[in-house]
Design a protein around this motif. Structure first.
Motif, PDB file in Angstrom:
ATOM      1  N   GLU A   1      -6.711   2.682  -3.153  1.00  0.00           N
ATOM      2  CA  GLU A   1      -7.943   3.511  -1.844  1.00  0.00           C
ATOM      3  C   GLU A   1      -9.366   2.872  -1.845  1.00  0.00           C
ATOM      4  OE1 GLU A   1      -8.351   6.774  -3.258  1.00  0.00           O
ATOM      5  OE2 GLU A   1      -6.282   8.332  -2.827  1.00  0.00           O
ATOM      6  N   PHE A   2     -10.020   2.698   0.019  1.00  0.00           N
ATOM      7  CA  PHE A   2     -10.816   2.495   0.218  1.00  0.00           C
ATOM      8  C   PHE A   2     -11.821   3.751   1.106  1.00  0.00           C
ATOM      9  CE2 PHE A   2     -13.188   0.478   4.239  1.00  0.00           C
ATOM     10  CZ  PHE A   2     -13.984  -0.495   3.107  1.00  0.00           C
ATOM     11  N   ARG A   3     -12.943   3.524   0.584  1.00  0.00           N
ATOM     12  CA  ARG A   3     -13.337   4.894   1.905  1.00  0.00           C
ATOM     13  C   ARG A   3     -14.357   4.547   2.726  1.00  0.00           C
ATOM     14  NH1 ARG A   3     -14.975   9.008  -0.458  1.00  0.00           N
ATOM     15  NH2 ARG A   3     -13.781   8.641  -2.681  1.00  0.00           N
ATOM     16  N   ILE A   4     -13.869   5.396   3.193  1.00  0.00           N
ATOM     17  CA  ILE A   4     -14.535   4.877   4.644  1.00  0.00           C
ATOM     18  C   ILE A   4     -15.417   6.497   5.065  1.00  0.00           C
ATOM     19  CG2 ILE A   4     -14.599   5.177   7.043  1.00  0.00           C
ATOM     20  CD1 ILE A   4     -11.694   3.396   6.921  1.00  0.00           C
ATOM     21  N   GLY A   5     -16.372   6.463   5.016  1.00  0.00           N
ATOM     22  CA  GLY A   5     -17.213   7.923   4.873  1.00  0.00           C
ATOM     23  C   GLY A   5     -17.025   8.827   3.736  1.00  0.00           C
ATOM     24  N   ARG A   6     -16.785   9.298   4.046  1.00  0.00           N
ATOM     25  CA  ARG A   6     -16.214  10.700   2.976  1.00  0.00           C
ATOM     26  C   ARG A   6     -14.392  10.903   2.632  1.00  0.00           C
ATOM     27  NH1 ARG A   6     -14.287  15.938   5.173  1.00  0.00           N
ATOM     28  NH2 ARG A   6     -15.135  15.751   7.910  1.00  0.00           N
ATOM     29  N   PHE A   7     -14.215   9.703   3.639  1.00  0.00           N
ATOM     30  CA  PHE A   7     -12.855   9.893   4.037  1.00  0.00           C
ATOM     31  C   PHE A   7     -12.142   8.688   2.375  1.00  0.00           C
ATOM     32  CE2 PHE A   7     -13.519  11.723   7.623  1.00  0.00           C
ATOM     33  CZ  PHE A   7     -12.561  12.928   7.599  1.00  0.00           C
ATOM     34  N   ALA A   8     -11.569   8.937   1.616  1.00  0.00           N
ATOM     35  CA  ALA A   8     -10.837   7.486   1.178  1.00  0.00           C
ATOM     36  C   ALA A   8      -9.330   7.394   1.325  1.00  0.00           C
ATOM     37  CB  ALA A   8     -10.362   8.218  -0.223  1.00  0.00           C
ATOM     38  N   VAL A   9      -9.364   6.181   1.661  1.00  0.00           N
ATOM     39  CA  VAL A   9      -8.315   5.941   2.565  1.00  0.00           C
ATOM     40  C   VAL A   9      -6.761   5.382   1.855  1.00  0.00           C
ATOM     41  CG1 VAL A   9      -6.479   4.803   4.786  1.00  0.00           C
ATOM     42  CG2 VAL A   9      -8.846   6.467   5.230  1.00  0.00           C
ATOM     43  N   LYS A  10      -5.616   5.632   1.213  1.00  0.00           N
ATOM     44  CA  LYS A  10      -4.727   4.515   0.325  1.00  0.00           C
ATOM     45  C   LYS A  10      -4.203   3.664   1.289  1.00  0.00           C
ATOM     46  CE  LYS A  10      -0.423   5.618  -2.456  1.00  0.00           C
ATOM     47  NZ  LYS A  10       0.745   6.166  -2.445  1.00  0.00           N
ATOM     48  N   GLY A  11      -3.729   2.811   0.570  1.00  0.00           N
ATOM     49  CA  GLY A  11      -3.299   1.064   1.316  1.00  0.00           C
ATOM     50  C   GLY A  11      -3.962   0.800   2.735  1.00  0.00           C
ATOM     51  N   LEU A  12      -5.312   1.033   2.450  1.00  0.00           N
ATOM     52  CA  LEU A  12      -5.843   0.262   3.906  1.00  0.00           C
ATOM     53  C   LEU A  12      -6.441  -0.689   3.352  1.00  0.00           C
ATOM     54  CD1 LEU A  12      -7.245   0.734   6.925  1.00  0.00           C
ATOM     55  CD2 LEU A  12      -9.084   1.750   5.540  1.00  0.00           C
ATOM     56  N   ARG A  13      -6.077  -1.108   2.496  1.00  0.00           N
ATOM     57  CA  ARG A  13      -7.439  -2.757   2.085  1.00  0.00           C
ATOM     58  C   ARG A  13      -5.805  -3.506   2.413  1.00  0.00           C
ATOM     59  NH1 ARG A  13     -12.352  -4.556   0.312  1.00  0.00           N
ATOM     60  NH2 ARG A  13     -10.586  -5.423  -2.150  1.00  0.00           N
ATOM     61  N   LEU A  14      -5.376  -4.167   3.444  1.00  0.00           N
ATOM     62  CA  LEU A  14      -4.594  -5.298   4.149  1.00  0.00           C
ATOM     63  C   LEU A  14      -4.395  -6.972   4.190  1.00  0.00           C
ATOM     64  CD1 LEU A  14      -3.406  -3.085   7.437  1.00  0.00           C
ATOM     65  CD2 LEU A  14      -2.498  -2.580   5.015  1.00  0.00           C
ATOM     66  N   ARG A  15      -3.265  -7.151   3.642  1.00  0.00           N
ATOM     67  CA  ARG A  15      -3.467  -8.611   3.391  1.00  0.00           C
ATOM     68  C   ARG A  15      -2.059  -8.960   3.920  1.00  0.00           C
ATOM     69  NH1 ARG A  15      -5.012  -9.169  -3.006  1.00  0.00           N
ATOM     70  NH2 ARG A  15      -4.265  -7.487  -3.273  1.00  0.00           N
ATOM     71  N   PRO A  16      -2.061 -10.483   4.487  1.00  0.00           N
ATOM     72  CA  PRO A  16      -0.512 -11.061   5.264  1.00  0.00           C
ATOM     73  C   PRO A  16      -0.014 -11.046   3.709  1.00  0.00           C
ATOM     74  CG  PRO A  16      -3.160 -12.639   5.206  1.00  0.00           C
ATOM     75  CD  PRO A  16      -3.091 -11.060   4.266  1.00  0.00           C
ATOM     76  N   GLY A  17       1.037 -11.498   4.554  1.00  0.00           N
ATOM     77  CA  GLY A  17       2.684 -12.365   3.302  1.00  0.00           C
ATOM     78  C   GLY A  17       3.491 -13.285   4.743  1.00  0.00           C
ATOM     79  N   CYS A  18       4.746 -13.275   3.618  1.00  0.00           N
ATOM     80  CA  CYS A  18       5.219 -14.642   4.459  1.00  0.00           C
ATOM     81  C   CYS A  18       6.696 -14.361   4.255  1.00  0.00           C
ATOM     82  CB  CYS A  18       4.595 -15.994   5.419  1.00  0.00           C
ATOM     83  SG  CYS A  18       6.258 -16.854   5.865  1.00  0.00           S
ATOM     84  N   ALA A  19       7.828 -14.375   5.191  1.00  0.00           N
ATOM     85  CA  ALA A  19       8.945 -14.095   4.230  1.00  0.00           C
ATOM     86  C   ALA A  19      10.359 -14.488   5.841  1.00  0.00           C
ATOM     87  CB  ALA A  19       9.659 -12.486   4.462  1.00  0.00           C
ATOM     88  N   ILE A  20      11.251 -15.080   4.985  1.00  0.00           N
ATOM     89  CA  ILE A  20      11.971 -15.950   5.773  1.00  0.00           C
ATOM     90  C   ILE A  20      13.834 -15.513   5.393  1.00  0.00           C
ATOM     91  CG2 ILE A  20      10.605 -18.479   5.834  1.00  0.00           C
ATOM     92  CD1 ILE A  20      12.708 -18.967   3.535  1.00  0.00           C
ATOM     93  N   SER A  21      14.188 -16.133   6.390  1.00  0.00           N
ATOM     94  CA  SER A  21      15.621 -15.507   6.922  1.00  0.00           C
ATOM     95  C   SER A  21      16.378 -16.366   8.330  1.00  0.00           C
ATOM     96  CB  SER A  21      15.457 -13.743   7.538  1.00  0.00           C
ATOM     97  OG  SER A  21      16.695 -13.103   7.900  1.00  0.00           O
ATOM     98  N   ARG A  22      17.770 -16.491   7.427  1.00  0.00           N
ATOM     99  CA  ARG A  22      18.883 -17.215   8.499  1.00  0.00           C
ATOM    100  C   ARG A  22      19.370 -16.284  10.113  1.00  0.00           C
ATOM    101  NH1 ARG A  22      19.637 -22.104   7.432  1.00  0.00           N
ATOM    102  NH2 ARG A  22      19.344 -22.522   5.248  1.00  0.00           N
ATOM    103  N   ASP A  23      19.160 -14.677   9.404  1.00  0.00           N
ATOM    104  CA  ASP A  23      19.881 -14.254  10.318  1.00  0.00           C
ATOM    105  C   ASP A  23      18.884 -12.863  11.360  1.00  0.00           C
ATOM    106  OD1 ASP A  23      19.501 -11.915   8.720  1.00  0.00           O
ATOM    107  OD2 ASP A  23      21.815 -11.806   7.559  1.00  0.00           O
ATOM    108  N   GLY A  24      17.900 -12.381  10.031  1.00  0.00           N
ATOM    109  CA  GLY A  24      16.438 -11.335  11.084  1.00  0.00           C
ATOM    110  C   GLY A  24      16.980 -11.104  10.586  1.00  0.00           C
ATOM    111  N   MET A  25      17.934 -10.268   9.870  1.00  0.00           N
ATOM    112  CA  MET A  25      17.981  -9.198   9.388  1.00  0.00           C
ATOM    113  C   MET A  25      17.760  -9.558   7.074  1.00  0.00           C
ATOM    114  SD  MET A  25      21.676  -7.898  10.884  1.00  0.00           S
ATOM    115  CE  MET A  25      21.742  -6.102  10.035  1.00  0.00           C
ATOM    116  N   HIS A  26      18.367 -10.302   7.057  1.00  0.00           N
ATOM    117  CA  HIS A  26      17.911  -9.926   4.924  1.00  0.00           C
ATOM    118  C   HIS A  26      17.236 -11.333   4.659  1.00  0.00           C
ATOM    119  CE1 HIS A  26      22.192  -8.930   6.198  1.00  0.00           C
ATOM    120  NE2 HIS A  26      22.158  -7.869   4.417  1.00  0.00           N
ATOM    121  N   TRP A  27      15.664 -10.513   4.867  1.00  0.00           N
ATOM    122  CA  TRP A  27      14.679 -11.510   3.973  1.00  0.00           C
ATOM    123  C   TRP A  27      14.197 -11.899   2.476  1.00  0.00           C
ATOM    124  CZ3 TRP A  27      12.017 -13.437   8.391  1.00  0.00           C
ATOM    125  CH2 TRP A  27      12.708 -12.465   9.943  1.00  0.00           C
TER     126      TRP A  27
END
Length: 358
Positions: free
Chosen positions: A124-150
């Motif tokens: 959780e990340f706190r913004i003022g008096r609110f604690a927000v779950k899942g807000l600490r975002l980070r980047p990832g990468c995935a590859i696929s041959r058909d655009g559906m299965h990654w």
């Protein structure tokens, strides 16, 4: 209300939530549109169903795919994952993307689709008096041959490609919405959406790589505009592309009164200059009039440009209505996908699409 008035409120609307029980039956957002050499159009986008974890106060959730013959009329493609999605959170609770994901960039190169995505974990990340779950975002990468299965490519930070900055850094709280471009054959650039927790403003960060997998940060390359500007609270989602001998960035400007889309340009992709738009707020594409009841009356963002043969452009974007404003609940508003068309080759003048919709 007359039919004409109802139609005006929907102008620009291209693609809405899916049917009941589908993975995206509550909201759709973040279009990444590709026009393939064989004439097909494909759009990856993120969204969520009505039962998705409400503690995650973001429009992200899972990723899906739609296809089109003309880029205007889209059909959903049922994927292999939950309720027809093609990409979703990782089952390992120790990973950076264990609670929700969102696509932010897809490219097709050498027979492979590359998806650059954002993910959040259980912290959780706190913004003022609110604690927000899942807000600490980070980047990832995935590859696929058909655009559906990654297949995910594992990064060094709980699977992520980049980690948060030091305390009080411009990206100490979040590194989201990655977009990757090839500046040279041996130079990859990753632009990302940062949150400065001290000032609560958003900016664009840059990292570089020799191979697309191992990254070194360059720092913030574009921050908030003037306090009263349409981007006075910073810059959110964006697209960077090379056009006519220069780098262009179309970006989502953040202000207390709403979000509009701006334009910046650069000779080197590192040092950016804002380019004034034709809208009253100085943007190139503004949200619909506040109080109008339009589907995109509070925000337009997540821009995705597609060039056409005649020199014109299509701008796919996310629109947000005004429901629930002022209550700190992003899930109270509705996210849908829209389309605007440029006036010739001019990237500063746009008109909302007004064709037949499905």
């Amino acid at each position: 209300m007359t039919q004409a008035a109802q139609d005006a409120m929907q102008t620009g609307l291209l693609f809405g939530p899916g049917p009941a029980g589908h993975w995206d039956d509550e909201r759709v957002s973040g279009p990444c549109v590709l026009r393939l050499p064989d004439g097909r159009w494909r759009m990856w986008y993120f969204g969520r169903d009505q039962g998705f974890d409400r503690e995650i106060n973001l429009p992200t959730g899972r990723v899906g795919l739609a296809e089109s013959d003309d880029g205007l009329h889209w059909r959903r493609i049922s994927g292999p994952l939950t309720r027809g999605a093609v990409f979703e959170a990782h089952p390992d609770p120790a990973r950076f993307d264990s609670t929700h994901v969102g696509v932010s960039c897809v490219c097709h190169e050498d027979g492979l689709y590359w998806m650059w995505y954002l993910g959040g974990d259980h912290s959780e990340f706190r913004i003022g008096r609110f604690a927000v779950k899942g807000l600490r975002l980070r980047p990832g990468c995935a590859i696929s041959r058909d655009g559906m299965h990654w297949q995910r490519l594992h990064g060094p930070y709980q699977g992520a490609l980049l980690d948060f900055g030091e305390p009080n850094a411009f990206d100490a709280a979040s590194i989201g919405w990655p977009q990757v471009v090839r500046a040279r054959p041996d130079l990859w650039r990753l632009y990302y959406h940062s949150l400065d927790p001290a000032r609560m403003v958003f900016g664009v960060g840059l990292a570089e790589s020799d191979d697309g997998l191992h990254w070194r940060k360059r720092g913030q390359v574009l921050g908030p505009g003037e306090p009263e500007a349409f981007d006075g609270l910073g810059i959110g989602t964006r697209q960077v592309l090379w056009h006519d001998g220069r780098w262009l960035m179309v970006y989502e400007g953040v202000a207390g009164s709403g979000h509009s889309i701006g334009l910046a340009e650069s000779d080197d992709g590192v040092h950016w200059t804002r380019r004034p738009g034709s809208e009253a707020d100085g943007s190139i594409f503004a949200h619909a009039e506040s109080g109008s009841g339009a589907w995109d009356a509070f925000a337009v963002g997540a821009p995705c440009l597609v060039p056409m043969e005649d020199g014109s452009w299509r701008l796919y974007y996310v629109g947000v209505n005004e429901t629930g404003l002022g209550h700190g609940d992003e899930l109270a508003a509705r996210h849908r996908i829209g389309l605007a068309l440029s006036q010739g080759s001019d990237l500063t003048r746009w008109a909302r699409w007004n064709g037949a919709r499905r």
